[in-house]
Design a protein around this motif. Structure first.
Motif, mmCIF file in Angstrom:
data_model
loop_
_atom_site.group_PDB
_atom_site.id
_atom_site.type_symbol
_atom_site.label_atom_id
_atom_site.label_comp_id
_atom_site.label_asym_id
_atom_site.label_seq_id
_atom_site.Cartn_x
_atom_site.Cartn_y
_atom_site.Cartn_z
ATOM 1 N N GLY A 62 0.819 -1.203 0.000
ATOM 2 C CA GLY A 62 0.000 0.000 0.000
ATOM 3 C C GLY A 62 0.851 1.250 0.000
ATOM 4 N N TRP A 63 0.232 2.336 0.365
ATOM 5 C CA TRP A 63 0.913 3.632 0.354
ATOM 6 C C TRP A 63 0.607 4.370 1.645
ATOM 7 C CZ3 TRP A 63 4.362 5.379 -3.207
ATOM 8 C CH2 TRP A 63 4.748 6.719 -3.110
ATOM 9 N N ALA A 64 1.642 4.617 2.423
ATOM 10 C CA ALA A 64 1.467 5.360 3.674
ATOM 11 C C ALA A 64 1.019 6.788 3.347
ATOM 12 C CB ALA A 64 2.778 5.377 4.455
ATOM 13 N N PRO A 65 0.105 7.350 4.127
ATOM 14 C CA PRO A 65 -0.417 6.860 5.411
ATOM 15 C C PRO A 65 -1.701 6.037 5.288
ATOM 16 C CG PRO A 65 -1.170 9.083 5.064
ATOM 17 C CD PRO A 65 -0.363 8.725 3.843
ATOM 18 N N PHE A 66 -2.053 5.593 4.087
ATOM 19 C CA PHE A 66 -3.336 4.922 3.886
ATOM 20 C C PHE A 66 -3.274 3.411 4.096
ATOM 21 C CE2 PHE A 66 -3.097 8.599 0.963
ATOM 22 C CZ PHE A 66 -4.067 9.386 1.553
ATOM 23 N N ASN A 67 -2.092 2.865 4.362
ATOM 24 C CA ASN A 67 -1.979 1.419 4.489
ATOM 25 C C ASN A 67 -2.020 0.944 5.922
ATOM 26 O OD1 ASN A 67 0.455 2.533 5.220
ATOM 27 N ND2 ASN A 67 1.731 1.078 4.068
ATOM 28 N N GLY A 68 -2.412 1.837 6.845
ATOM 29 C CA GLY A 68 -2.537 1.447 8.244
ATOM 30 C C GLY A 68 -3.916 0.913 8.558
ATOM 31 N N SER A 69 -4.155 0.669 9.827
ATOM 32 C CA SER A 69 -5.451 0.123 10.252
ATOM 33 C C SER A 69 -6.591 1.106 10.015
ATOM 34 C CB SER A 69 -5.388 -0.245 11.742
ATOM 35 O OG SER A 69 -5.075 0.907 12.528
ATOM 36 N N ASP A 70 -6.270 2.396 9.938
ATOM 37 C CA ASP A 70 -7.293 3.417 9.705
ATOM 38 C C ASP A 70 -7.278 3.907 8.263
ATOM 39 O OD1 ASP A 70 -4.861 4.674 9.842
ATOM 40 O OD2 ASP A 70 -5.583 6.401 10.987
ATOM 41 N N GLY A 71 -6.738 3.112 7.354
ATOM 42 C CA GLY A 71 -6.617 3.530 5.962
ATOM 43 C C GLY A 71 -7.946 3.854 5.320
ATOM 44 N N ALA A 72 -8.938 2.979 5.514
ATOM 45 C CA ALA A 72 -10.254 3.215 4.912
ATOM 46 C C ALA A 72 -10.884 4.498 5.445
ATOM 47 C CB ALA A 72 -11.173 2.024 5.174
ATOM 48 N N TYR B 82 2.978 10.185 -5.896
ATOM 49 C CA TYR B 82 3.574 8.861 -6.155
ATOM 50 C C TYR B 82 5.056 9.002 -6.498
ATOM 51 C CZ TYR B 82 4.619 4.582 -8.782
ATOM 52 O OH TYR B 82 5.201 3.425 -9.259
ATOM 53 N N TRP B 83 5.390 9.926 -7.421
ATOM 54 C CA TRP B 83 6.786 10.091 -7.834
ATOM 55 C C TRP B 83 7.578 10.904 -6.809
ATOM 56 C CZ3 TRP B 83 2.851 10.843 -11.594
ATOM 57 C CH2 TRP B 83 2.752 9.811 -12.540
ATOM 58 N N ALA B 84 6.925 11.838 -6.138
ATOM 59 C CA ALA B 84 7.609 12.653 -5.135
ATOM 60 C C ALA B 84 7.738 11.924 -3.800
ATOM 61 C CB ALA B 84 6.871 13.969 -4.934
ATOM 62 N N ASN B 85 7.185 10.722 -3.722
ATOM 63 C CA ASN B 85 7.268 9.896 -2.512
ATOM 64 C C ASN B 85 6.716 10.633 -1.288
ATOM 65 O OD1 ASN B 85 7.885 7.408 -1.346
ATOM 66 N ND2 ASN B 85 9.866 8.146 -0.581
ATOM 67 N N ILE B 86 5.539 11.253 -1.492
ATOM 68 C CA ILE B 86 4.898 12.021 -0.422
ATOM 69 C C ILE B 86 4.014 11.086 0.413
ATOM 70 C CG2 ILE B 86 3.284 13.887 0.103
ATOM 71 C CD1 ILE B 86 4.209 15.265 -2.452
ATOM 72 N N HIS B 87 4.195 11.132 1.723
ATOM 73 C CA HIS B 87 3.406 10.297 2.633
ATOM 74 C C HIS B 87 2.748 11.126 3.735
ATOM 75 C CE1 HIS B 87 5.006 6.577 0.860
ATOM 76 N NE2 HIS B 87 6.173 7.204 0.809
ATOM 77 N N VAL B 88 2.616 12.413 3.489
ATOM 78 C CA VAL B 88 1.990 13.321 4.456
ATOM 79 C C VAL B 88 0.504 13.436 4.115
ATOM 80 C CG1 VAL B 88 1.983 15.647 5.420
ATOM 81 C CG2 VAL B 88 4.148 14.594 4.704
ATOM 82 N N TYR B 89 -0.340 13.049 5.057
ATOM 83 C CA TYR B 89 -1.778 13.012 4.809
ATOM 84 C C TYR B 89 -2.343 14.394 4.490
ATOM 85 C CZ TYR B 89 -6.772 12.407 5.601
ATOM 86 O OH TYR B 89 -8.130 12.401 5.452
ATOM 87 N N VAL B 90 -1.822 15.420 5.150
ATOM 88 C CA VAL B 90 -2.325 16.777 4.950
ATOM 89 C C VAL B 90 -2.170 17.195 3.488
ATOM 90 C CG1 VAL B 90 -2.015 19.210 5.564
ATOM 91 C CG2 VAL B 90 -1.889 17.448 7.332
ATOM 92 N N TYR B 91 -1.113 16.749 2.824
ATOM 93 C CA TYR B 91 -0.902 17.088 1.418
ATOM 94 C C TYR B 91 -2.068 16.587 0.573
ATOM 95 C CZ TYR B 91 0.922 16.740 -3.346
ATOM 96 O OH TYR B 91 1.076 16.823 -4.712
ATOM 97 N N PHE B 92 -2.407 15.319 0.724
ATOM 98 C CA PHE B 92 -3.491 14.746 -0.065
ATOM 99 C C PHE B 92 -4.835 15.364 0.307
ATOM 100 C CE2 PHE B 92 -0.193 11.438 0.156
ATOM 101 C CZ PHE B 92 0.034 11.244 -1.200
ATOM 102 N N LEU B 93 -5.019 15.701 1.582
ATOM 103 C CA LEU B 93 -6.269 16.315 2.030
ATOM 104 C C LEU B 93 -6.453 17.690 1.396
ATOM 105 C CD1 LEU B 93 -8.724 16.044 3.965
ATOM 106 C CD2 LEU B 93 -7.345 17.225 5.688
ATOM 107 N N VAL B 94 -5.412 18.506 1.417
ATOM 108 C CA VAL B 94 -5.499 19.858 0.851
ATOM 109 C C VAL B 94 -5.718 19.791 -0.657
ATOM 110 C CG1 VAL B 94 -4.215 21.988 0.427
ATOM 111 C CG2 VAL B 94 -4.132 20.915 2.682
ATOM 112 N N VAL B 95 -5.031 18.863 -1.321
ATOM 113 C CA VAL B 95 -5.198 18.718 -2.766
ATOM 114 C C VAL B 95 -6.644 18.362 -3.103
ATOM 115 C CG1 VAL B 95 -4.607 17.262 -4.742
ATOM 116 C CG2 VAL B 95 -2.796 18.181 -3.297
ATOM 117 N N GLN B 96 -7.247 17.463 -2.331
ATOM 118 C CA GLN B 96 -8.635 17.082 -2.579
ATOM 119 C C GLN B 96 -9.590 18.229 -2.303
ATOM 120 O OE1 GLN B 96 -8.732 14.630 -4.655
ATOM 121 N NE2 GLN B 96 -10.240 13.407 -3.542
#
Length: 545
Positions: free
Chosen positions: A121-131, A183-197
């Protein structure tokens, strides 16, 4: 043609095309400020000018209509393709599940049917709280989409619709791609994906009010319901396209599943900039006989117009060029009931959008459980039924000239359809398919009708006295309110389904009932109008005899 009012004089500024302009100086006039004239000058898109140069003459009105319908169809399909990508990639980001379980579910639901992959998976989404984290992204997107819709409507009625739409398409492509860049920048910070969405949802809100306003400008009211019912199939086409592209790109890296749709919508944005005519007046195209619409009040002769100006005064003239405010748009008769109705109608529709594949895989059909892939494929029949329902609702409302009666009838019919699908959908696969198709037809029929033909009708309501600068605002109010329900429905389902699917369907049936009841006053008014028409027709026949 545009009417311009100054403090002490009236002017009529006629635009016949990109390069032919004429100003008539009426009695008691002073000079018109050059800035005022330029604000209302129109210019054909460069692509249109090039096409007309090639063919050696102007395009016909019918050719413009066809171009608008095709362009806006693919435009909004690209919006939905970008929107659908996230659900396709979820199983890669969080390999514990193959489908999205909920929007804010605390944790993935254990089931013997889940397929585990070798991927980590891809952190931080591959943990127990990923869904749960992925679900939060959906809620964030829909929330900002809903809030942005109200602002987009106001801006769309005040800015150049073509340029505003292009801005939204390029912005949507940018932020859709930025999610994949992680994916290419190897970003695993949840806030990044949240702000983008969040920003992606905000920019996607520019699409719907803009395309509906443009189509409403070109489609006369006579067949508006049928035309927009067929045109509204772009939603399903976009969802299917997004699924196919997203799935095909996964083997090259999940980032491409976002970048490719992002590049696609940006490219279409360039096409829209070059070719999209926002209204007949913007390209000097005369309307066909009997197809008067937004600015038909401006199609009077010079003498009639002069008389009207002298009688009505400058206050009326200002309404022709002033966009309708947010509060004023809410006061247009019918806007509030339809907006609230769509809140509950979209709650039902989007609950199926997010939850139907999981519900199918979680239900034993004829004693057997379907795989997640088979359940996802089967769920597309709900959208197929929705396409038919949208076309039928539009056509019936055209024939009856009764939007509220048609929308309310479909909404009430959705209640028994939901009941029978829950009660007998498990009997066999053919029965499930039939009931799902019928349910999709009645659930999506009024949803499609209200967001298209009804919004266009209300944006050109007679109370506006010919003002055409309300289409985008009205569309945004109605669909923006509906989008709030679209976020709440799946969210509530995430909690209620943990206890019982019966509770979910009870919620959906109650929402459908409320949606129908909210149209009661409009239904009564339409019935009264029909009775009055029948009586008038009888009296007229009696007089002739």
């Amino acid at each position: 043609m545009v009417l311009i009012d100054t403090t002490s004089s009236f002017y009529v500024h006629c635009t016949a095309g990109a390069s032919h302009r004429k100003v008539f100086h009426l009695p008691y006039m002073d000079s018109v400020p050059e800035q005022s004239l330029q604000e209302h000058q129109t210019e054909k898109p460069r692509g249109i000018q090039f096409v007309e140069y090639i063919i050696g003459g102007p395009l016909s009105y019918r050719a413009y209509q066809t171009l608008v319908l095709i362009l806006t169809f693919f435009t909004y399909s690209s919006y939905h393709a970008c929107r659908k990508t996230t659900s396709v990639v979820k199983s890669t980001l969080d390999p514990q599940s193959e489908v999205s379980l909920s929007l804010l579910s605390p944790s993935p639901r254990p089931s013997r049917r889940w397929t585990f992959t070798a991927s980590s998976g891809w952190a931080p989404f591959n943990g127990s709280d990923g869904a749960s984290l992925l679900g939060d992204l959906d809620v964030a997107f829909l929330s900002f989409y809903s809030m942005g819709m109200y602002c987009s409507g106001q801006l769309g009625d005040r800015l150049n619709l073509r340029k505003f739409l292009v801005f939204g398409m390029i912005g949507t492509g940018l932020f859709t791609s930025l999610f994949g860049v992680g994916y290419w920048a190897n970003i695993h910070v949840y806030v990044y994906f949240l702000v983008v969405q969040m920003l992606a949802g905000l920019l996607q809100s520019t699409g719907w009010p803009s395309v509906v306003a443009v189509v409403g400008n070109w489609c006369g009211k006579r067949k508006r319901g049928l035309i927009m019912g067929i045109w509204n199939a772009h939603t399903s086409v976009g969802n299917i396209t997004g699924s196919l592209i997203g799935s095909a790109m996964l083997s090259y890296g999940w980032g491409w599943s976002f970048v490719v749709p992002g590049l696609l919508i940006a490219f279409l944005g360039l096409v829209v900039f070059l070719l999209l005519p926002t209204s007949p007046e913007s390209v000097g195209a005369g309307r066909e006989e009997g197809d008067q619409d937004l600015n038909s009040v401006l199609k009077k002769s010079r003498d009639e117009l002069t008389e009207t100006l002298l009688e009505l005064g400058s206050s009326v003239i200002r309404e022709q060029v002033t966009a309708v405010g947010f509060i004023e748009a809410w006061k247009i008769p019918g806007v509030a009931p339809y907006a609230l109705c769509l809140f509950f109608a979209k709650l039902v529709a989007y609950t199926f959008l997010y939850w139907l594949p999981f519900y199918i895989s979680d239900t034993a059909i004829d004693g057997e459980y379907l795989s997640s892939e088979a359940a996802g494929n089967l769920s597309t029949l709900f959208d197929a039924g929705g396409v038919i329902g949208g076309v039928l609702a539009g056509h019936i409302s055209d024939q009856l000239d009764a939007r509220a009666i048609t929308a309310a009838s479909f909404t009430y019919c959705a209640i028994p359809a939901l009941f029978f699908y829950r009660a007998y959908g498990y009997v066999s696969l053919p029965v499930n398919i039939l009931l799902m198709f019928v349910t999709g037809m009645f659930v999506n029929g009024p949803y499609a009708l209200i967001t298209t033909a009804v919004s266009a009708d209300l944006g050109t309501h007679s109370s506006l006295k010919g003002n055409s600068r309300a289409l985008a605002t009205v569309t945004a109010i109605i669909d923006g309110t509906g989008s709030v329900g679209a976020a709440i429905g799946p969210l509530l389902t995430g909690y209620i389904s943990e206890k019982s699917w019966n509770g979910v369907f009870m919620m959906l049936m109650a929402a459908a009932l409320v949606a129908g009841l909210l149209l009661t006053r409009l239904v009564v008014a339409e019935v009264a109008a029909k009775i009055h028409q029948c009586r008038s027709a009888r009296e007229g026949a009696s007089v002739e005899v």
